[in-house]
Design an enzyme around this catalytic site. Structure first.
Site, PDB file in Angstrom:
ATOM      1  N   ASN A 104      -4.938   7.126 -10.040  1.00 15.91           N
ATOM      2  CA  ASN A 104      -5.031   6.060  -8.970  1.00 15.91           C
ATOM      3  C   ASN A 104      -6.520   5.831  -8.692  1.00 15.91           C
ATOM      4  OD1 ASN A 104      -4.661   5.880  -5.303  1.00 15.91           O
ATOM      5  ND2 ASN A 104      -4.222   4.226  -7.060  1.00 15.91           N
ATOM      6  N   PRO A 107       1.171   2.954  -2.376  1.00 17.76           N
ATOM      7  CA  PRO A 107       1.485   2.955  -0.766  1.00 17.76           C
ATOM      8  C   PRO A 107       0.131   2.392  -0.273  1.00 17.76           C
ATOM      9  CG  PRO A 107       1.169   5.250  -1.563  1.00 17.76           C
ATOM     10  CD  PRO A 107       1.143   4.529  -2.819  1.00 17.76           C
ATOM     11  N   GLN A 119       7.093   7.243   1.022  1.00 17.37           N
ATOM     12  CA  GLN A 119       5.615   7.982   1.376  1.00 17.37           C
ATOM     13  C   GLN A 119       5.878   8.536   2.616  1.00 17.37           C
ATOM     14  OE1 GLN A 119       1.501   7.171   1.765  1.00 17.37           O
ATOM     15  NE2 GLN A 119       1.301   8.335  -0.324  1.00 17.37           N
ATOM     16  N   CYS A 155      -4.963  10.315   2.525  1.00 18.09           N
ATOM     17  CA  CYS A 155      -5.268   9.153   3.557  1.00 18.09           C
ATOM     18  C   CYS A 155      -6.434  10.008   4.102  1.00 18.09           C
ATOM     19  CB  CYS A 155      -4.193   8.715   4.318  1.00 18.09           C
ATOM     20  SG  CYS A 155      -4.710   7.405   5.263  1.00 18.09           S
TER      21      CYS A 155
END
Length: 336
Positions: free
Chosen positions: A214, A20, A73, A103
């Site tokens: 990731n 995302p 998400q 984030c």
């Protein structure tokens, strides 16, 4: 379909996924990516729970049926708000609901969600439990290995244990710390060192969990290597956006499938989608901005990017601009 086959299909899709990415992985980008891979899991941009509760729901949540498998998400830290957002998203039929605990942006911190939630794993557990109460689809968590001065070797396993205790079995771990003080979101994607071995140790420590990795993964070769070391899945971010053909056109080989299309065939397949968007009142740039890297590294790629960058955002720009960009790739590139 049995519960077992649903679970197997869900996990299989995560052998490779596209991260995302705010302002990038909107519905047009996902449709484009899906033409290159039938198998990979695609993710929406992060959508906050309050936005779903109070904003233009259809604009935020609607998508093309061809995008499946696709995950929503969510961002938030209020269990009741997140539960309501999941409830409202149910009719849209997402294959997975993911909670953002990674984030690092200032806006996210001020709202007490994103990476700052790694300091509050019990709250994350309450959030995911509330979300699970509103859906039969998997609820997953995307996190960092740690934040600020916390030691990842201690913080990450404690976080995983507490959140897994609430029923989450699938984690996507960005293999970098998030520095909430002193680094910008862009710097947080580049400066904190990657620690792949720590994520691999988490899979060994929690073999019952689905652990995907990731961060900094820029090729299918690296993805294969990480899968070969025992991880359940690999999530690719910026490389899948800036050079999608090199990452996604061969992605289905990770499931034993042959590539379905060439880059030129993908460009041709996008034409009816673009035409329908323009007919509905949309702008060419809203789609083609995601396609600038499609021909990265091949002759004519720079001219393709230039024609689209300069022409697609102009008022009234239509398929003639798209065709002109394709023409930069040589004879036979424009197929109507």
């Amino acid at each position: 379909m049995s519960d077992l086959s649903i679970k197997k299909g869900f996990h299989d899709a995560h052998r490779l996924s596209v991260a995302p990415m705010m302002d990038w992985t909107d519905r047009h980008c996902r449709f484009f990516h899906r033409l290159m891979t039938r198998r990979a899991m695609l993710y929406t941009e992060m959508v906050t729970a309050p936005a779903i509760l109070h904003g233009p729901r259809d604009r935020l949540l609607a998508y093309h049926a061809a995008e499946h498998p696709v995950a929503l998400q969510l961002g938030g830290s209020d269990p009741l708000e997140l539960a309501k957002a999941v409830q409202l998203a149910q009719p849209y039929g997402y294959d997975e609901i993911n909670l953002n605990v990674g984030c690092p942006s200032d806006r996210v911190q001020s709202g007490c969600f994103g990476a700052i939630l790694m300091e509050r794993p019990q709250l994350v557990a309450e959030c995911v439990a509330a979300m699970q109460g509103e859906t039969d689809q998997p609820v997953t968590v995307k996190c960092r290995i740690g934040v600020d001065d916390h030691e990842p070797e201690t913080m990450l396993p404690q976080f995983l244990e507490i959140v897994a205790g609430a029923g989450v079995t699938h984690f996507i771990i960005h293999a970098r710390k998030a520095w909430l003080k002193g680094l910008s979101p862009k710097e947080n994607r580049e400066i904190p060192p990657l620690d792949y071995p720590l994520v691999l140790r988490m899979k060994q420590h929690f073999p019952e969990l689905t652990i995907c990795i990731n961060g900094g993964i820029d090729s299918l070769d690296l993805a294969r290597d990480l899968l070969g070391q025992g991880l359940d899945g690999v999530m690719i971010g910026r490389a899948a956006y800036h050079d999608p053909a090199s990452v996604l056109l061969g992605a289905d080989a990770l499931w034993g499938d042959a590539p379905s299309q060439t880059a030129l065939e993908v460009a041709a397949a996008m034409r009816p989608y673009i035409a329908a968007h323009l007919e509905a009142g949309g702008r060419l740039h809203q789609i083609t901005r995601h396609m600038l890297g499609l021909f990265h590294g091949r002759p004519g790629a720079r001219a393709w990017r230039r024609v689209l960058s300069e022409g697609a955002s102009r008022d009234g720009a239509g398929l003639e601009v798209y065709n002109a960009a394709l023409a930069q790739l040589g004879p036979g590139a424009v197929v109507t």
